[in-house]
Design a protein around this motif. Structure first.
Motif, PDB file in Angstrom:
ATOM      1  N   ASN A 160     -19.274   3.261 -25.327  1.00 47.50           N
ATOM      2  CA  ASN A 160     -18.339   3.860 -26.376  1.00 47.50           C
ATOM      3  C   ASN A 160     -17.880   5.198 -26.354  1.00 47.50           C
ATOM      4  OD1 ASN A 160     -16.973   2.655 -28.946  1.00 47.50           O
ATOM      5  ND2 ASN A 160     -18.079   4.422 -29.445  1.00 47.50           N
ATOM      6  N   HIS A 182     -19.040   1.933 -33.742  1.00 42.56           N
ATOM      7  CA  HIS A 182     -19.604   1.375 -32.473  1.00 42.56           C
ATOM      8  C   HIS A 182     -20.813   2.310 -32.383  1.00 42.56           C
ATOM      9  CE1 HIS A 182     -15.463  -0.155 -31.852  1.00 42.56           C
ATOM     10  NE2 HIS A 182     -16.049  -0.868 -32.875  1.00 42.56           N
ATOM     11  N   VAL A 217     -10.159   0.000 -31.041  1.00 36.70           N
ATOM     12  CA  VAL A 217     -10.468  -1.291 -30.495  1.00 36.70           C
ATOM     13  C   VAL A 217     -11.708  -1.882 -30.564  1.00 36.70           C
ATOM     14  CG1 VAL A 217      -8.972  -0.853 -28.362  1.00 36.70           C
ATOM     15  CG2 VAL A 217     -11.114   0.048 -28.369  1.00 36.70           C
ATOM     16  N   HIS A 221     -15.513  -2.333 -25.920  1.00 35.20           N
ATOM     17  CA  HIS A 221     -14.090  -1.904 -25.284  1.00 35.20           C
ATOM     18  C   HIS A 221     -14.287  -0.627 -24.896  1.00 35.20           C
ATOM     19  CE1 HIS A 221     -11.198  -5.565 -26.025  1.00 35.20           C
ATOM     20  NE2 HIS A 221     -12.495  -5.717 -26.475  1.00 35.20           N
ATOM     21  N   GLU A 223     -13.606   3.032 -23.976  1.00 32.50           N
ATOM     22  CA  GLU A 223     -12.250   3.925 -24.261  1.00 32.50           C
ATOM     23  C   GLU A 223     -12.046   4.710 -23.122  1.00 32.50           C
ATOM     24  OE1 GLU A 223     -14.741   3.626 -26.559  1.00 32.50           O
ATOM     25  OE2 GLU A 223     -13.801   2.908 -28.355  1.00 32.50           O
TER      26      GLU A 223
HETATM   27 MN    MN Z   1     -15.408   2.027 -29.729  1.00 32.39          MN
END
Ligand code: MN
Length: 475
Positions: A160, A182, A217, A221, A223
């Protein structure tokens, strides 16, 4: 300032060598958009004041700030047109391009010899190693504001990326703000087992990687995969020296460390994006293990609440909100989070209205798109939502408060909006669209044929001195 509107001939930033921060800075310099400060500008306030004054116009390079050997840059982005340029699209296609990248991420490519690890510093005093500015009047001190915090999900191994404000007030420890997203979830998982969470704080990445870090997102996911998709080629990463975290290989500076379980230290106050201070509180702490950097590294700072900060947040949010609205309302043409609404609270929606009542449904859907959205303005397709005066014009001439207002009390809002009750507040929607049926020209916007297309270069010429003398010479 001569910012090109766009470069449609360029298909991606990759070709222009703009996949590194220094490549982008070189490009800004070559096109007259990089100002250079005199050497020795003070790190406390003066640097941020200069960068703030130039915000929206030029990036700035600060050689030996506060006498520090490492230069600082600020203002990597001044307008939407610069972002479109880095993406290789026209400004009108910016959100579409961003969304496409967010939906089609490109896995990164690991390399061994990375510029980001040319130099490694073990015995770190972060306060003196990096030229970290103090930005706003009541900030607790210097803050890293353009640090990409990268961590791995301890359960899945997926990474993340987020930008968190990081306070620099001791040699090897930094307190930071982690919102309940996250990174927070990763750290909770580690902390519940009494373990630290390895993290890297990456400073000095290209514009598209900065933008990718702000993608809205789901968890897991990565980045950095969106950064690759935006660049049009897999992002090159390198493994950290002290952990499994992968970081952009061409970054200027990487701080390697661990979020400490069971440790909280005082952080704040700090001037945040709504142009108000976020109060002091006890927050999570990173302990630093080492710092790696390029030879002759360049330090990047983002002046909080100014245009660079606002734009980096606005574009990914707009892209997500537009996709959200279009799913229910294909007639929604475009959305914009205005700078006056701190690029979070005020949403302008351009709608090709199909029937009466539809704008109110769009308003209700927009409230659900992101809890930060507070006021929604729906306008017709003859209104340019990137020009706030045009939206105000639509409200002034197409809106009646007893008929066109949507009010929701006691909803979840932004906790950083000081007018809310600890984040709980009202939502307001303005249907500023004209009726679908109206008498001839009643709602026709006045325009002059040719006003947009007239060629002023052709139309104008230097004034003939004899004409000026004859007409105005004898007042
Ligand atoms: Mn994230």
């Amino acid at each position: 300032m001569n910012a090109p509107e766009s470069h449609p001939e360029r298909s991606s930033g990759k070709q222009a060598g703009m996949q590194t921060m220094r490549g982008w800075l070189r490009h800004l310099h070559d096109t007259g958009r990089l100002a250079c400060a005199r050497p020795g500008v003070a790190l406390e306030y003066e640097l941020a004041a200069i960068a703030k004054r130039l915000g929206g116009e030029q990036a700035v390079l600060f050689p030996s700030p506060g006498g520090h050997p490492m230069p600082v840059v600020s203002g990597l982005v001044a307008s939407r047109a610069w972002i479109a340029e880095a993406m290789g699209v026209t400004p009108a296609r910016l959100l579409e391009r961003y969304l496409n990248a967010a939906e089609h991420p490109l896995p990164w490519r690991e390399i061994a010899d990375a510029p980001a690890q040319q130099v490694c510093v073990d015995a770190v005093d972060i306060r003196t190693l990096l030229p970290v500015p103090t930005h706003s009047e009541h900030d607790s001190g210097p803050y890293i504001t353009a640090g990409l915090v990268i961590a791995r999900n301890p359960q899945t191994g997926r990474q993340n990326v987020s930008i968190n404000r990081i306070q620099v007030d001791s040699a090897r420890r930094m307190a930071l703000l982690i919102l309940p997203r996250h990174l927070h979830a990763f750290f909770q998982a580690a902390e519940s087992r009494g373990e630290p969470l390895p993290v890297a704080v990456v400073i000095g990445v290209d514009l598209l990687t900065l933008l990718a870090s702000q993608a809205v997102v789901p968890i897991d996911h990565d980045e950095l995969e969106i950064a690759g998709a935006l660049q049009g080629a897999p992002l090159e990463v390198v493994k950290c020296l002290t952990s499994e975290v992968r970081v952009p290989a061409h970054a200027e500076i990487v701080i390697e460390g661990r979020l400490l379980p069971g440790v909280r230290e005082s952080e704040g106050p700090f001037g945040e994006f709504p142009k108000y201070y976020s109060p002091r509180d006890d927050r999570e702490v990173i302990e630093i293990d080492c710092v790696t950097h390029r030879r002759d590294p360049v330090y990047h700072t983002i002046v909080p609440a100014e245009i660079e900060h606002l734009l980096l947040g606005a574009i990914p949010r707009e892209a997500t909100i537009l996709a959200h609205l279009k799913r229910s309302f294909p007639e929604v043409l475009d959305v914009h989070l205005s700078a006056g609404g701190v690029s979070r609270y005020h949403l302008y929606v351009q709608l090709r209205k199909r029937g009466e009542g539809q704008p109110k449904n769009v308003i209700c859907a927009a409230f659900g798109a992101h809890y930060d959205i507070k006021h929604v303005y729906v306008v017709d397709d003859d209104v340019d939502i990137h020009v706030p005066e045009q939206v105000e014009w639509a409200v002034a001439t197409r809106f009646q408060a007893d008929r066109d207002l949507v009010l929701v009390a006691g909803a979840q809002g932004s906790i950083l909006d000081p007018s809310t009750d600890n984040g709980i507040g009202a939502k307001l929607g303005f249907d500023a669209t004209r009726p679908t049926q109206y008498a001839e020209h009643q709602f026709t916007r006045v325009r002059i044929p040719g006003e947009d297309s007239v060629d002023l270069q052709q139309a104008l010429q230097p004034a003939d001195p004899s004409i000026i003398e004859r007409l105005f010479g004898h007042p």
